[in-house]
Design a protein around this motif. Structure first.
Motif, short mmCIF file in Angstrom:
data_model
loop_
_atom_site.label_atom_id
_atom_site.label_comp_id
_atom_site.label_asym_id
_atom_site.label_seq_id
_atom_site.Cartn_x
_atom_site.Cartn_y
_atom_site.Cartn_z
N THR A 165 0.95 -1.05 -0.07
CA THR A 165 -0.01 0.04 0.03
C THR A 165 1.01 1.12 0.07
N LEU A 166 0.52 2.24 -0.70
CA LEU A 166 1.18 3.41 -0.86
C LEU A 166 0.66 4.48 0.26
N VAL A 167 1.29 4.96 1.21
CA VAL A 167 0.60 5.70 2.49
C VAL A 167 1.18 6.98 2.61
N PRO A 168 0.53 7.89 2.54
CA PRO A 168 1.25 9.24 2.68
C PRO A 168 1.75 9.49 4.23
N LEU A 169 2.99 9.93 4.30
CA LEU A 169 3.49 10.02 5.72
C LEU A 169 3.57 11.46 6.14
N VAL A 170 4.10 12.27 5.29
CA VAL A 170 4.24 13.89 5.66
C VAL A 170 4.17 14.70 4.40
N LEU A 171 3.37 15.87 4.66
CA LEU A 171 3.28 16.78 3.54
C LEU A 171 4.01 17.95 4.20
N TYR A 172 4.88 18.47 3.48
CA TYR A 172 5.70 19.70 4.01
C TYR A 172 6.39 20.48 2.88
N PHE A 173 6.83 21.66 3.21
CA PHE A 173 7.72 22.44 2.26
C PHE A 173 9.09 22.28 2.64
N ASN A 174 9.94 22.04 1.69
CA ASN A 174 11.32 21.73 1.75
C ASN A 174 12.33 22.94 1.71
N HIS A 175 13.35 22.86 2.07
CA HIS A 175 14.29 23.70 2.25
C HIS A 175 14.36 24.98 1.16
N ARG A 176 13.72 24.52 -0.01
CA ARG A 176 13.73 25.73 -1.09
C ARG A 176 12.29 26.25 -1.09
N GLY A 177 11.38 25.83 -0.24
CA GLY A 177 10.17 26.21 -0.06
C GLY A 177 9.00 25.49 -1.33
N MET A 178 9.29 24.20 -1.57
CA MET A 178 8.58 23.58 -2.62
C MET A 178 7.86 22.59 -1.79
N ALA A 179 6.60 22.47 -2.27
CA ALA A 179 5.64 21.56 -1.48
C ALA A 179 5.97 20.13 -1.73
N LYS A 180 6.19 19.25 -0.99
CA LYS A 180 6.92 17.83 -1.12
C LYS A 180 6.04 16.94 -0.27
N MET A 181 5.75 15.62 -0.76
CA MET A 181 4.96 14.47 0.26
C MET A 181 5.92 13.49 0.05
N LYS A 182 6.06 12.98 1.44
CA LYS A 182 6.68 11.62 1.68
C LYS A 182 5.82 10.60 1.74
N ILE A 183 5.84 9.49 0.71
CA ILE A 183 5.02 8.37 0.94
C ILE A 183 5.71 7.42 1.37
N GLY A 184 5.06 6.32 1.86
CA GLY A 184 5.97 5.17 2.47
C GLY A 184 5.02 3.85 1.81
N ILE A 185 5.94 3.01 1.33
CA ILE A 185 5.56 1.47 0.67
C ILE A 185 5.23 0.59 1.97
N ALA A 186 4.27 0.47 2.17
CA ALA A 186 3.86 -0.26 3.40
C ALA A 186 3.11 -1.53 3.25
N LYS A 187 3.14 -2.29 4.33
CA LYS A 187 2.26 -3.68 4.45
C LYS A 187 1.34 -3.25 5.69
N GLY A 188 0.00 -3.69 5.43
CA GLY A 188 -0.88 -3.53 6.59
C GLY A 188 -0.42 -4.27 7.83
N LYS A 189 -0.91 -3.95 8.94
CA LYS A 189 -0.28 -4.68 10.09
C LYS A 189 -1.65 -5.41 10.78
N LYS A 190 -1.25 -6.67 11.30
CA LYS A 190 -2.58 -7.27 11.90
C LYS A 190 -2.88 -6.65 13.23
N SER A 191 -3.79 -7.07 14.05
CA SER A 191 -3.99 -6.55 15.22
C SER A 191 -3.03 -6.95 16.28
N HIS A 192 -2.55 -8.24 16.16
CA HIS A 192 -1.54 -8.73 17.13
C HIS A 192 -0.13 -8.03 16.88
N ASP A 193 0.12 -7.43 15.62
CA ASP A 193 1.43 -6.59 15.30
C ASP A 193 1.37 -5.22 16.17
#
Length: 158
Positions: free
Chosen positions: A108-136
């Motif tokens: 799954t592609l999950v957005p982690l953070v939306l931010y402005f970088n050091h140049r003032g440009m809007a960037k998004m950090k997305i994570g490549i993730a696997k869903g956790k089960k409830s015991h995890d």
């Protein structure tokens, strides 16, 4: 490259705090985001939410779905739609990697953070993730509690 903390342009706009609890994030990726003018101004004021959003690969393009950007009051006639699909910008090589991860490996592609970088440009950090089960999730919470308790004990007796 300047450190984010002492750079005046660097600013975190929205963070998905539940992402690391609900998903096991295997790697993350920084990408650009296509925004309208009123959206950028609204983000600079801090009006955004990416908690219930996700990213998907569609027709060779990467899209951010269900993210909320608050309306900008001064932009009456040129106002943006608050929950529209927004295009994310990545290289062709990264796009192929993301497509492979989601289609073949079931990630799954999950957005982690939306931010402005050091140049003032809007960037998004997305994570490549696997869903956790409830015991995890319980295991993660138990580790977090133990680390907190350990720090408290070290502070009192150390």
């Amino acid at each position: 490259m300047a450190k984010p903390k002492d750079n005046p342009n660097y600013k975190v706009v929205a963070e998905n705090r539940r992402a690391r609890f609900d998903y096991a994030i295997e790697e993350d990726l920084e990408c650009g985001i296509v925004l309208e003018g009123s959206e950028v101004k609204s983000l600079r004021e801090g009006g955004a939410n990416i908690a219930e959003s996700y990213a998907l690969v569609e027709d060779g393009e990467l899209w951010l779905v269900n993210s909320y950007v608050a309306p900008y009051e001064q932009a009456k006639t040129f106002a943006h739609e608050e929950k529209r699909k927004r295009k994310l910008l990545v290289s062709k090589k990264e796009m192929a990697h993301l497509w492979n991860a989601t289609q073949r490996k079931g990630m799954t592609l999950v957005p982690l953070v939306l931010y402005f970088n050091h140049r003032g440009m809007a960037k998004m950090k997305i994570g490549i993730a696997k869903g956790k089960k409830s015991h995890d999730k319980r295991e993660t919470e138990a580790k977090r509690d133990w680390n907190r308790q350990k720090q408290r004990l070290l502070k009192e007796h150390g």
